[in-house]
Every structure is written in C-alpha cells, then in structure tokens.
Write a protein that holds these residues in place. Sequence first.
Motif, PDB file in Angstrom:
ATOM      1  N   PRO A  24      43.971 -45.056  11.026  1.00 57.03           N
ATOM      2  CA  PRO A  24      44.778 -46.378  11.327  1.00 57.03           C
ATOM      3  C   PRO A  24      45.272 -44.897  12.853  1.00 57.03           C
ATOM      4  O   PRO A  24      45.460 -46.226  14.180  1.00 57.03           O
ATOM      5  N   VAL A  74      48.969 -48.634  14.621  1.00 57.66           N
ATOM      6  CA  VAL A  74      50.688 -48.609  14.671  1.00 57.66           C
ATOM      7  C   VAL A  74      51.001 -48.336  15.462  1.00 57.66           C
ATOM      8  O   VAL A  74      50.562 -47.338  16.205  1.00 57.66           O
ATOM      9  N   GLU A 119      55.885 -48.000  10.738  1.00 58.62           N
ATOM     10  CA  GLU A 119      54.306 -49.000  10.637  1.00 58.62           C
ATOM     11  C   GLU A 119      53.553 -47.880   9.579  1.00 58.62           C
ATOM     12  O   GLU A 119      52.694 -48.881   8.570  1.00 58.62           O
ATOM     13  N   LEU A 120      53.353 -47.036   9.960  1.00 54.14           N
ATOM     14  CA  LEU A 120      52.475 -45.960   9.700  1.00 54.14           C
ATOM     15  C   LEU A 120      52.352 -45.912   8.465  1.00 54.14           C
ATOM     16  O   LEU A 120      51.912 -45.752   7.519  1.00 54.14           O
ATOM     17  N   GLU A 127      54.519 -47.684   6.551  1.00 55.73           N
ATOM     18  CA  GLU A 127      54.277 -48.830   5.895  1.00 55.73           C
ATOM     19  C   GLU A 127      52.960 -49.717   5.542  1.00 55.73           C
ATOM     20  O   GLU A 127      52.224 -49.663   4.264  1.00 55.73           O
ATOM     21  N   LEU A 128      51.691 -49.298   6.113  1.00 55.28           N
ATOM     22  CA  LEU A 128      50.797 -49.321   5.589  1.00 55.28           C
ATOM     23  C   LEU A 128      49.906 -48.548   5.026  1.00 55.28           C
ATOM     24  O   LEU A 128      48.952 -48.871   4.114  1.00 55.28           O
ATOM     25  N   ASP A 160      50.662 -49.302   1.938  1.00 50.83           N
ATOM     26  CA  ASP A 160      50.103 -51.041   2.044  1.00 50.83           C
ATOM     27  C   ASP A 160      49.168 -50.349   1.358  1.00 50.83           C
ATOM     28  O   ASP A 160      48.553 -51.186   0.131  1.00 50.83           O
ATOM     29  N   SER A 161      48.292 -49.760   2.142  1.00 51.00           N
ATOM     30  CA  SER A 161      46.742 -49.421   1.475  1.00 51.00           C
ATOM     31  C   SER A 161      46.847 -48.739  -0.027  1.00 51.00           C
ATOM     32  O   SER A 161      46.052 -48.929  -1.346  1.00 51.00           O
ATOM     33  N   ALA A 165      42.283 -48.785   5.221  1.00 51.44           N
ATOM     34  CA  ALA A 165      43.329 -48.644   5.837  1.00 51.44           C
ATOM     35  C   ALA A 165      43.301 -49.448   6.752  1.00 51.44           C
ATOM     36  O   ALA A 165      44.260 -49.651   7.853  1.00 51.44           O
ATOM     37  N   ASN A 208      41.672 -52.150   7.691  1.00 52.21           N
ATOM     38  CA  ASN A 208      41.369 -53.589   7.464  1.00 52.21           C
ATOM     39  C   ASN A 208      40.052 -53.930   8.143  1.00 52.21           C
ATOM     40  O   ASN A 208      39.722 -54.614   9.189  1.00 52.21           O
TER      41      ASN A 208
END
Lengths: 296, 459
Positions: free
Chosen positions: A153, A159, A164-165, A167-168, A171-172, A208, A210
């Motif tokens: 990312p 991000v 945000e990072l 969270e990413l 999430d990943s 991550a 996407n």
Amino acid sequence: MSTTVLETQTALDQALQASTAPRHKSSVEVTDYNNRQTVGKITVDNPKMVCRDVDVFYGAKQAIKKVGLDIGANEVIAFIGPSGCGKSTFLRCLNRMNDTIASCRVTGQIMLDNEDIYAKEIDVVQLRARVGMVFQKPNPFPKSIYENIAYGPRIHGMVNTKAELDELVHDSLERAGLIKEVEKRMQEPGTSLSGGQQQRLCIARAIAVNPEVILMDEPCSALDPIATAKIEELIDELRENYTIVIVTHSMQQAARVSQRTAYFHLGDLIEIGDTDQIFTNPRHKLTEDYITGRFG
Amino acid sequence: MQFFLLLALILLSAVAYYLGRKRALTVAGGQIRNLHSLPSFYGSYTALWCGLPALAVLALWAALQPDILTNLVVADLPTELRDLPPDQLNLVVNNLKNLVSGHFVSSTTDPAMQAAAERYQNLRLIGNAALWVVALSIAMGGIAYAWRRIAPTLRARNSVESVVTIFLIASSTVAIFTTIGIILSVVFESLLFFRQVPVSEFLFGLQWSPQTALRADQIGSSGAFGAVPLFGGTLLISGIAMLVAVPIGLMSALYLSEYATPKFRAFAKPALEILAGIPTVVYGFFAALTVAPLIREIGTALGLHVASESALAAGLVMGIMIIPFVSSLSDDVINAVPQSMRDGSYALGATKSETITRVLLPAALPGIVGSILLAVSRAIGETMIVVMAAGLSANLTANPLEAVTTVTVQIVTLLTGDQEFDSPKTLAAFALGLVLFVVTLILNIIALRVVRKYREQYE
C-alpha cells in the motif's frame, strides 16, 4: 549438425503425437496446433485473462509451446503436471515476473481485461499491482509483520493517513485469516512466524494491494498438512473477490480448491476442463496416466 | 650438514611409506577389505613413526647444541678466563665463536683461545656425527616398530588422522600466539612509556612534539606527548576518506549487483578489486604529486589558503583506495539477499528502486555496516598515503586544507632512524600503536558482531 538435431526433434514430436494421440470422443472440443492438440474447452464465458499462442523461451530452449487458455473471473484454476512441464513458467508469464530473467522471451498474447499485458504501453509495475503473486517458499521481508503488509500500500500510495494504513493492514490480515494470531505481535519480525503463518502473511501482503488476480506457485509445498488445510480454506474464501491461478503438485489439492484444471506436459497444454471432469474422466491418455500416478 | 640429515630423513620416510603399505597388503593377504584402514594409511603410519621421532631429536639438538657446546668449552678454559665477570666472559665466548666460524676476531688470538676453538670444532663434529647416528637409528627403529605393529586390526587411519589433527591445531594456533606476542610486546613497551609520561597527558594532551633533549642545553626539544592532535588528524583524514568511499562504494555496489549486466559485472568487479591491490606507496605518489597540487591550485583560485600537504588530498586518495572494500563487500551482501525477496517485492508491483531502497538495503544493511567498519579500520591504519600527502606537522585542526598528521605516520617517524630504545620518544610509538590497536580491534569486533547478526536475518 543443427539440421540433424531439428530433424530428430521433429521425428520425436511426431512419435510423441502418434503414441499419445487423444482418444477422441465426438463431443470433446479440441484445439489444433501445428503438431499437437489441447483437449477440452479453453474458453470461458466471462474471461478475466485470455492467453493465446503463448511461447516461452529460455535462451534457445522452448519451455512453453503455443499454450492457449482462458482464466475466468472469480474462478480458481489449477495448473498441474510433472516437474519441469512449464506450469510455473506459464504462471510467471501472467504477471510478467519472467521479465526479471534476462534470457527469457515470451511471445503470443496474454490479455488482462482485453488489454495485452505485453504491449509496450503497459507498465509492468501497475500490472503486478493488479496481478499479485504468492511464491512456493514463504518469503516475508525481514521487516515487522505490520511493515510486511504495509509495504505494498505504501509504494502504491493507496493510503493517506496512518489510520487508513492501520485499517488496511488489519483488514488484509483478517482476510488472510491471520489476524487473531498476530494481532498482539504486529511489530515482531515476519520471519518469526511459523511456515504456514508466513505463507498466510504473504497472501495477506498480496491482498493488501487489492489485486484482481492472485497467482499462487505451489503455495503449500513447504507446509505441513494443517497449514495446508488453512491455506486451502483461505483460497476458497478468496475466490469471492479474486481470480486465483494456482500451480500445485498435489492432485488432491487441485481437486479440493479449483473449479477448472489444466494439465501441462513438457511445455504443452495437454488437457483443460472442469476439475471434476479432469479427475474423474480424463480424456487424454497423458492426463489419465498422470492423475492415476502412472507417470510423473 | 643438518640439512642433509633432514633430506635423508625425508627420503627414509618415503621409503617407510612404501614399506608400510606393502607390509599391510602382505598381512592382509592382498585383500584390502581385510584391513581396518586403506593401505595408504598404513604407509603414512609407518612414515610418521619413522620421521616424527627422528625429527623431534633433530629439532632438540639444533636448539640445544650451541649452549651445550659452549658450556663444555667454557668449562675447559683456563681459570683466569673462566672466572671473568659474566659480561666479559660473554665477550670471550663471542670471540671464540667468531674464531670457530673463521670471522674477524677483535683481540689478538692467544693460544688458549685457539685451543678452545679447536676443541669447540671437534666437539661439534662429534656431536653432528652422533646426531646422524642417533637420528637415523631412531628412524630405523620407528620403521621396525611400525612394521611389527602392522596387522589387519591396527587402526592406522585413526592414528594418522589424530596426528594430522594435531598438526592442524598447531598451525591454527601459530597466528593466535603471534598476535598475543605482538600485543604483549606492545603492552610492555607502552607500560615503560607510561612510567615516564603520565597516561592522562598522553591521552588528553593537546601538544605533540616528541623531540626530547639529548643534552641539557639543547634548544627546541620540548618533549610534549599529547596524542590528541594525532588522533584528531587520523579522524579527519579517515572521515574524508569515508565521505569519498562510502557513497561511491555503495553506489557502485548497487549498480553492480542490481543493474549491471552479468557481462559487465564480470569485468567491472575484478577491475574494482584491482584498486585494492595497488601498493599504497603508489597511491602516495598520486596523492602527493597529482592530487595535492591540484587541490592547492583550485584553493588558490578560490582565494583559499591551502597547505601544499593537505588532509584533503590524503583523505581523497585514501577514499579512492578503500572504495573496493566497501563496494566489493557490499556487493556481496546485497547479492546474498535471496532472490525471493526481490521476487516478493516485484510481485507487489514495486519498482526496481523501491525494491532496492526498501527491501534490499534494509536487509543488507548490517552487512553493509560491517563492510564500512572494515574500511574504517583500514583507513585508520593506513600510513603511506598520509606520510606522502598529509605531512608531519601535528596540527590540531578540523580544517581539511591544512597539513595534519596521523598516529601511524608518527609511529613511522618515531621508529625510523637511530634511536635509543629507552627514550620516551621511541617508547611513545608503542603507546600510539597500542591505542591504535585497541581502536581498530573494537571496530573489528563491532563489524564482526554486526555481520554475524546479519546472517540470522532472513531465514
């Protein structure tokens, strides 16, 4: 001298063709090439990637011969075949990882969403962000678990803020089914995880950024059965959002995780079809020999 | 004489090898499988029994012979000579030895001395003959002993291998003991120095002027032993050298390992390493005759005052000299980062430069630091370039355009020429050497530590 070799080669090819000619059934679709055929339907209704006439050479040696197949959106397709049959080589063509090998030359057409990925205007960096890859041996960077995921990312500027990072990353890891195990140890080195966890970390790292397609090159060959089961489960879940191409030596694994299977042999794509059909009713003699364990 | 004996022993050992080998085959009835070890081990076994004890006797004799002979001869000297005080007796013995070897003799030869010399020669002849007999019979005895012991069950391989192991251990300790010897000699001389000059003055004094007065009325011999200007100069020049070597070395390492084609790398890497093989004296010429005047001209053109021998010139050339250390080692460690790291990074869509700066360099960093530290120790220990290009004046300055001097250069100037070995001036060299040794040792230990840690990084 070279003519002799060529002639011998042609003779061999003809012999191979004669001895391994597919047992035709009238309903089977067959794609003809100069001196061999691929048994089974190579096209799908909603292709994500379309490959046609792909040749790969390492120097003078041809590793892939005129391979054509479609990879459907949100499907898991397995490449099987004996060692050295070119399945990993073909996989690496799909995100141009072969570019890093100086002697490697790829011809033919590989399309991702109707764009030729080998076209001049394609930026290989962007391509690889869309077609991610997981390798045979887990290869986490010698950084913390968090940094391993945050790497992709960051380089793609996905991000803007730390939150945000965070969270990413979270999430990943969650989507890779690793979050419970590493939540409390995000700052520990990725290499401190077990082999199976490392491989899931690598999958999380790939997710991550996407990507649309994830290529997996024998992702479980270095893992024990329990870690393998976890990864197979994960592959099944990931299918919802991603298209997955997996190279595997384990026929059970191919049968468990994939919807379609392609059988490679000495650089040729011999047979392709629904996984159920390939494993229960192979139409080509070589495929049958391989999956019944008589060869390879 | 003893050389021929040595030759004879070697020949005899060679014969013993074949005898032992043949004997082993005989007792085994020609079937190698019946033997515990291969026939060549029985040969070596016999050769070792033949050679080693005899060589030990030979070595012992070579070490003791002069003393024994001298004592025997001295005991027979006339009493008026024998009862001389030890240092005069020493002189007599020296004369005697010169007489024996037919060299020029300082005093007129008296008959007693002549007789003693003849006696010495006779004794030596007898001794040598005895040595031949003893050594050769020990060798023969060794062969006979081994010959009798050879049987299919004899574990010849194990015996030979344990002897070989002892040889290996002895060889590996040679360097260690030499180092210990060097350290001890430096430490003892330094202690002598610190008895005359306080440690605090040496370590913290700002004035370096090692000329001590030989006569009380001598002018200009202050005898100040503050080493700070020397270490300052060393630091300045090494610093400049590192400023040159680290960026250039790293960049070339990156180019070689990541960008260059294999063909170019195969040519460029050895070429860079040749730089490390150029004698430092040659770099010294280059610094003193080309770089220093150039810097002076540029400085003058810019309106700066530049000394004709400047720290900058020495540092620049030294930096060039150690580029290969940094580049070659860094190239190796960057190359040692597994290809899977690169693949992993590229597969995420990283560019080459992102891969290098974010994955390869951090992974290789400890190794790179190690290579830089090794280069630093090399820079600190470098002498020749500084002697020729940076001068001898011990200025305490941070201005690279002035002349400075370094620890190693001062050691050289202190120890060249005729010196008394107990004057503080000479002993100061040992103290400088000691401090220098400690500094480079610490740097090396850090470098090794860092490099070792690096090995555990990605597995």
